[in-house]
Design an enzyme around this catalytic site. Structure first.
Site, mmCIF file in Angstrom:
data_model
loop_
_atom_site.group_PDB
_atom_site.id
_atom_site.type_symbol
_atom_site.label_atom_id
_atom_site.label_comp_id
_atom_site.label_asym_id
_atom_site.label_seq_id
_atom_site.Cartn_x
_atom_site.Cartn_y
_atom_site.Cartn_z
ATOM 1 N N GLU A 53 -2.044 -0.044 -8.857
ATOM 2 C CA GLU A 53 -3.499 -0.097 -8.688
ATOM 3 C C GLU A 53 -4.052 1.243 -8.214
ATOM 4 O O GLU A 53 -3.507 1.863 -7.300
ATOM 5 C CB GLU A 53 -3.807 -1.210 -7.675
ATOM 6 C CG GLU A 53 -5.271 -1.562 -7.553
ATOM 7 C CD GLU A 53 -5.472 -2.755 -6.613
ATOM 8 O OE1 GLU A 53 -4.617 -3.671 -6.590
ATOM 9 O OE2 GLU A 53 -6.478 -2.761 -5.894
ATOM 10 N N ASP A 108 -0.508 -0.374 -4.591
ATOM 11 C CA ASP A 108 -1.899 0.104 -4.590
ATOM 12 C C ASP A 108 -1.942 1.422 -3.838
ATOM 13 O O ASP A 108 -1.701 1.462 -2.626
ATOM 14 C CB ASP A 108 -2.800 -0.937 -3.909
ATOM 15 C CG ASP A 108 -4.272 -0.559 -3.974
ATOM 16 O OD1 ASP A 108 -4.597 0.548 -4.483
ATOM 17 O OD2 ASP A 108 -5.103 -1.361 -3.499
ATOM 18 N N LYS A 125 0.848 -1.192 0.000
ATOM 19 C CA LYS A 125 0.000 0.000 0.000
ATOM 20 C C LYS A 125 0.885 1.243 0.000
ATOM 21 O O LYS A 125 1.857 1.334 0.783
ATOM 22 C CB LYS A 125 -0.909 -0.008 1.233
ATOM 23 C CG LYS A 125 -1.957 -1.125 1.208
ATOM 24 C CD LYS A 125 -2.991 -0.911 0.127
ATOM 25 C CE LYS A 125 -4.164 -1.890 0.282
ATOM 26 N NZ LYS A 125 -5.190 -1.660 -0.752
ATOM 27 N N ASP A 128 -9.439 -0.183 -9.448
ATOM 28 C CA ASP A 128 -10.193 -0.894 -8.411
ATOM 29 C C ASP A 128 -11.445 -0.074 -8.101
ATOM 30 O O ASP A 128 -12.537 -0.361 -8.601
ATOM 31 C CB ASP A 128 -9.293 -1.091 -7.175
ATOM 32 C CG ASP A 128 -10.004 -1.751 -6.005
ATOM 33 O OD1 ASP A 128 -11.227 -1.985 -6.095
ATOM 34 O OD2 ASP A 128 -9.358 -2.023 -4.972
ATOM 35 N N LYS A 174 -14.278 -6.855 -7.123
ATOM 36 C CA LYS A 174 -14.584 -7.293 -5.749
ATOM 37 C C LYS A 174 -16.076 -7.563 -5.631
ATOM 38 O O LYS A 174 -16.890 -6.733 -6.055
ATOM 39 C CB LYS A 174 -14.177 -6.218 -4.737
ATOM 40 C CG LYS A 174 -12.678 -6.013 -4.648
ATOM 41 C CD LYS A 174 -12.310 -4.896 -3.688
ATOM 42 C CE LYS A 174 -10.796 -4.727 -3.664
ATOM 43 N NZ LYS A 174 -10.395 -3.475 -2.976
HETATM 44 MG MG LIG Z 1 -7.221 -1.753 -4.257
#
Ligand SMILES: [Mg+2]
Length: 405
Positions: free
Chosen positions: A257, A231, A203, A282, A306
């Site tokens: 991402e 991400d 992250k 995303d 997701k």
């Molecule tokens: Mg993500």
């Protein structure tokens, strides 16, 4: 041996004759229907229960959207008139889907009439009616739909991925490292590799300068062979992202991402045109139509699907298929699901050829794993369960502590 048309027809006639001699007759349509009929079980849904629960995380998990300390999820349990049980899980995350545990319980109550008394095998119709009733609310819709799939799988004796059309029965997942100092992230990433994972997602998205240090430190720690994904969770501006990706061009990132805010398609396109690192969206893609927008805008290389964003397995498959038609690869990601929700996502990975990436690691961050069976992760590989439906049960000791809303 070559065979011309005449010899083929001769041998075909011979085969039919041999079949007649051996009494290999084809069953009549009525006989076939009789054999395929589900053994006198009613698949109508009688009971719908929703159980809210909170699970702490083993340690705080920081991303650009905030710091998570636990999961506030909902377990859905459906029961047919004949007592077949189906499970599903919602893991609402308000910064992305606008849902909370409380709002999901309220919406779930409003969605109950679309399910109670209905045949689980009319799943597509139920999903369409829920979609007509309310857009969004993907997490609770996904939980309800998953439970319907679980019922259908148990009644037919097949895993959900077989009902969807099986493509693979195992696949690689990454494990994610939250935002921290470069040194701590490098240490954690090294630990991820020691656990057998071949892909690490880190992250970032706090600020360009420390993010560049994080990426460099983690790459040095994991070595050149590990797939490294970043991400930013919408944390950068387009120019921030170009600056960072150019600065780490030597670090061989597999993908970047959601670098910028979810609605900034022009920014994503600008990034794509400026750097060589593949851009995965995303938060920009919740449903299949969002994927079409991204394709039209030429603004993405990959999509992270997701269940909690899109509202269930059918919509997840639809996104994957739209993406496939545009030669775009997908990932299946997660919010803070236990292995109930994660296994549902795994069934999508197992059934879709172009879902080549998975980030189904959330259960490893939770202090409790209330699932018996379900998908398993060994050395960074997800193995599908072989049982019908989801292929799992909820631990009775965990279930005993829950109270229906
Ligand atoms: Mg993500």
């Amino acid at each position: 041996m070559t065979m011309n048309r005449k010899s083929f027809l001769t041998s075909f006639a011979g085969a039919i004759g041999a079949a007649a001699l051996c009494d290999f007759s084809l069953p009549s349509l009525a006989e076939a229907q009789e054999k395929s009929r589900v053994p006198s079980k009613s698949t109508r849904i009688r009971d719908i229960e929703m159980f809210p629960y909170s699970l702490p995380m083993k340690e705080h998990f920081k991303i650009a959207l905030g710091t998570e300390i636990g999961a506030d999820n909902i377990l859905v349990r459906l029961r047919t008139e004949d007592g077949v049980i189906g499970y599903g899980e919602a893991s609402p995350y308000s910064p992305v889907t606008g849902e909370t545990q409380q709002s999901d319980i309220a919406m779930g109550k409003s969605l109950e009439p679309f399910i109670r008394g209905k045949d689980a095998f009319s799943l597509a119709r139920i999903v369409a009616e829920m979609e007509s009733f309310t857009p969004g609310n993907g997490s609770i819709k996904a939980a309800l739909e998953t439970a319907l799939w679980d019922v259908c799988g148990k009644v037919t004796g097949q895993p959900i991925c077989h009902l969807l059309g099986a493509y693979r029965d195992s696949f690689e997942t990454d494990l994610t490292v939250g935002i921290d100092t470069p040194q701590v992230m490098a240490e954690k990433a090294r630990g991820v590799v020691q656990q057998g994972f071949k892909a690490v997602k880190i992250k970032v998205g706090e600020a360009p300068a420390p993010d560049i240090e994080r990426i460099r430190a983690v790459r040095e720690a994991v070595g050149p062979k590990i797939k490294l994904r970043i991400d930013a969770n919408q944390g950068w501006s387009p120019s921030d992202c170009v600056h960072v990706l150019r600065a780490v061009a030597e670090q061989q990132l597999q993908l970047c991402e959601q670098p910028v805010v979810y609605w900034d398609w022009a920014g994503l396109r600008f990034i794509r045109e400026s750097v060589g690192t593949p851009i995965m969206v995303d938060e920009s893609v919740h449903i299949a139509h969002d994927a079409i927008v991204g394709i039209r805008e030429n603004a993405m290389d990959m999509i992270n699907i997701k269940l909690m964003k899109c509202g269930g397995i059918l919509q997840a498959v639809r996104i994957a298929q739209v993406a496939d038609a545009a030669n775009i690869k997908c990932m299946l990601g997660c919010m803070d699901e236990t292995r109930v929700g994660l296994t549902a996502a795994a069934h999508v990975v197992a059934s879709q050829k172009n879902v080549e990436f998975a980030d189904l690691d959330a259960f490893l961050f939770l202090a409790t794993d209330p699932v018996i069976g379900g998908m398993e992760v060994r050395d960074g590989t997800v193995y599908m369960p072989q049982g019908p439906g989801l292929g799992l049960d909820v631990d009775p000791a965990f279930m005993a502590k829950l109270r229906a809303a």
